[in-house]
Design an enzyme around this catalytic site. Structure first.
Site, PDB file in Angstrom:
ATOM      1  N   GLU A 112     -11.219   6.887   6.335  1.00  0.00           N
ATOM      2  CA  GLU A 112     -11.613   7.734   5.202  1.00  0.00           C
ATOM      3  C   GLU A 112     -12.970   8.391   5.452  1.00  0.00           C
ATOM      4  O   GLU A 112     -13.194   9.541   5.073  1.00  0.00           O
ATOM      5  CB  GLU A 112     -11.644   6.895   3.921  1.00  0.00           C
ATOM      6  CG  GLU A 112     -10.257   6.448   3.472  1.00  0.00           C
ATOM      7  CD  GLU A 112     -10.300   5.535   2.263  1.00  0.00           C
ATOM      8  OE1 GLU A 112      -9.351   5.575   1.469  1.00  0.00           O
ATOM      9  OE2 GLU A 112     -11.291   4.779   2.114  1.00  0.00           O
ATOM     10  N   GLU A 132      -4.936  -1.273   4.213  1.00  0.00           N
ATOM     11  CA  GLU A 132      -5.234  -1.845   2.895  1.00  0.00           C
ATOM     12  C   GLU A 132      -4.012  -2.482   2.245  1.00  0.00           C
ATOM     13  O   GLU A 132      -4.127  -3.482   1.529  1.00  0.00           O
ATOM     14  CB  GLU A 132      -5.799  -0.759   1.969  1.00  0.00           C
ATOM     15  CG  GLU A 132      -7.261  -0.419   2.207  1.00  0.00           C
ATOM     16  CD  GLU A 132      -7.473   0.622   3.286  1.00  0.00           C
ATOM     17  OE1 GLU A 132      -8.585   1.162   3.375  1.00  0.00           O
ATOM     18  OE2 GLU A 132      -6.526   0.893   4.066  1.00  0.00           O
TER      19      GLU A 132
END
Length: 261
Positions: A112, A132
């Protein structure tokens, strides 16, 4: 004395930021806040025109959130500082080019972070993932950005499975700008940064504001905002010395000298 998690170096108009938190360059709350301060100073310093973000060593760019720090009390919804996680994702008004030089593993929040840059150079051994899902949490920023950057079903595959993919696949889907040999990564990043630093800063600022603000607009709505003088960077450009300099340089068949004003 505690070693700083960032190595920040100026190379003329280029700011190099190296994330240096052994063993994996993971980001805790304190590091995120420091990164926000560094990138805010970069944004506000007119003498700096381009930034490079990379990781120390050859194995990790960044694995994202520091789970050990979380286990020690860092709250996942804690104070990440100005700019949000990693100092870049939510930093308002950042109208200068940022290059991510991905030197190894970039997963979770590390991917990210790279996606928050404008250009991504990847070492040929770099690998990526959004794992995640396997730890029962959500890659929130990637869930917003990824389906806008690459085909929807590919983005959902990466988000829902958390699988790893290499630099070649990342380039295939357009997630990275270029793959370079690991030994040449920083040399190529600085070559690109030098090229951009010699470019017209007011034009770059206008490009970044238009791209950012127009992302969710219809084409004509965005064009109307430009023609109605509603983009501050565009208005500054059109009334600048650099705008005139560009025309003069073209007419005189010489390279322009950009002053950023």
């Amino acid at each position: 004395m505690t070693q700083s998690p960032l190595k920040v170096t100026r190379h003329g108009a280029v700011l190099e930021v190296v994330l240096d938190r052994p063993k994996a360059n993971a980001i805790d709350l304190a590091t995120s806040r420091l990164m926000g301060e560094v990138f805010t100073e970069f944004r506000d310093d007119d003498s700096l025109r381009v930034a490079i973000i990379t990781g120390a060593g050859e194995r990790f760019f960044c694995p994202g959130w520091d789970l050990k720090a979380a286990a020690g009390g860092d709250a996942v919804d804690g104070d990440y500082g100005v700019g949000g996680f990693g100092g870049l994702q939510e930093l308002r008004g950042l109208n200068k080019p940022v290059i991510a030089a991905v030197n190894g593993i970039a997963c979770g929040g590390g991917l990210e972070l790279a996606l928050s840059a404008d250009l991504i150079l990847a070492a040929d051994h770099a690998t990526f993932a959004l794992p995640e899902i396997k730890s029962g949490t959500v890659a929130d920023a990637a869930s917003i950005k990824l389906p806008k950057r690459i085909p929807y079903h590919v983005a959902m595959d990466l988000l829902l499975t958390g699988r790893w993919f290499d630099a070649e696949e990342a380039a295939h889907w357009g997630l990275v700008s270029r793959i370079v040999p690991a030994a040449d990564l920083m040399t190529e990043a600085h070559k690109l940064a030098a090229q951009l630093a010699d470019g017209p800063p007011l034009v770059f600022a206008a490009i970044k504001e238009i791209v950012r603000e127009a992302e969710d607009m219809k084409f004509q709505d965005a064009m109307n905002r430009i023609t109605k003088s509603q983009f501050a960077t565009v208005e500054k450009l059109y009334r600048s010395e650099d705008q005139l300099e560009g025309a003069k340089a073209f007419a005189e068949k010489r390279d322009p000298v950009w002053k950023g004003r």
